[in-house]
Write an enzyme that holds these catalytic residues in place. Sequence first.
Site, PDB file in Angstrom:
ATOM      1  N   HIS A 121     -61.431 107.940  61.193  1.00 13.71           N
ATOM      2  CA  HIS A 121     -62.370 108.887  60.587  1.00 13.71           C
ATOM      3  C   HIS A 121     -63.395 108.141  59.717  1.00 13.71           C
ATOM      4  CE1 HIS A 121     -64.078 112.099  58.191  1.00 13.71           C
ATOM      5  NE2 HIS A 121     -63.736 112.887  59.197  1.00 13.71           N
ATOM      6  N   GLU A 135     -67.815 112.632  66.113  1.00 18.70           N
ATOM      7  CA  GLU A 135     -68.249 113.066  64.791  1.00 18.70           C
ATOM      8  C   GLU A 135     -69.428 112.210  64.353  1.00 18.70           C
ATOM      9  OE1 GLU A 135     -64.855 115.359  62.719  1.00 18.70           O
ATOM     10  OE2 GLU A 135     -65.127 113.407  61.798  1.00 18.70           O
TER      11      GLU A 135
HETATM   12  O1  LIG Z   1     -62.276 116.016  60.053  1.00 19.68           O
HETATM   13  C1  LIG Z   1     -63.163 116.818  60.180  1.00 19.68           C
HETATM   14  C2  LIG Z   1     -64.555 116.450  60.136  1.00 19.68           C
HETATM   15  O2  LIG Z   1     -64.817 115.309  59.403  1.00 19.68           O
HETATM   16  C3  LIG Z   1     -65.491 117.570  59.843  1.00 19.68           C
HETATM   17  O3  LIG Z   1     -65.425 117.980  58.521  1.00 19.68           O
HETATM   18  P1  LIG Z   1     -66.478 119.086  58.035  1.00 19.68           P
HETATM   19  O4  LIG Z   1     -66.494 120.142  59.083  1.00 19.68           O
HETATM   20  O5  LIG Z   1     -65.965 119.553  56.740  1.00 19.68           O
HETATM   21  O6  LIG Z   1     -67.818 118.403  57.990  1.00 19.68           O
END
Ligand SMILES: O=C[C@H](O)COP(=O)(O)O
Length: 261
Positions: free
Chosen positions: A103, A170
């Site tokens: 991540h 992401e």
């Molecule tokens: O782990 C999930 C992602 O990093 C997305 O997080 P978010 O929807 O709060 O931006």
Amino acid sequence: MRTAPAVTIGISLKMYLGHHQTLNWSRRIAAIAGRHPAVTTGLAELFVLPSFPALVPVASIVAGSGVRVGAQDLAAEDAGPYTGEVSGAHLKEIGCDYAEVGHAERRRLFGEGDTVVAAKTAAALRNGLTPVLCVGELNQTSRDDAAARTVAELERLLYGLTGPVVVAYEPQWAIGAPRPASTEHIRTVCAALSDWLAGRAEFAGGRVIYGGSAGPGLLGDLGTDAGGLFLGRFAHDPAAVETILDEALALHGAAAEGASV
Ligand SMILES: O=C[C@H](O)COP(=O)(O)O
């Protein structure tokens, strides 16, 4: 080998909720999943990634509801003198199916680079956990450039490995933002990642999902280019998760009904 579901919805709680909040949230998610046709028919797979101390009670809360559980991180090693670490073997033993790796927050705040991410991905696969492998460009760029960079990143991280992976696309600039990347951007990059995975038998069962400020209203716009969503903040309200399952059913339900007759 397990066939990939039509839609995969993952939720990472990161470090947002306290212990009791996590358990209460999990009870509500389990209740929704246990009665939602997207989950009960196997069309959608829902997994949740709470903090380490909540894994055991959450696994027990969601048992029988169709919800799967995973960790937000794991050690690259399986056992030994690694203070503070939690191994893939340990996670498997307590009922996890997934382990998140790579991540952007772990890269940015905890200094994890490609070598560590690849080693953790290998540790997950070695222990029978499906890695939720996060990839994505750092800065906003064109969708074609993002696709090329992200496919190259995935290729680097999976070099020499075998097994089903959930690739979470992401774009780092879209995490924690008010809104997700544009639909065209997401579709282009997810399609490129899916094509790359589909051409490699060693990753059979792999899927590509989108994360980065994802919430209700997005899934339907992504068509079949993305295999689902990886949710953060916008899953804190269980009603939003139910809405997303409704959207999964609307998107894929007709095809599933056709296949079952
Ligand atoms: O782990 C999930 C992602 O990093 C997305 O997080 P978010 O929807 O709060 O931006």
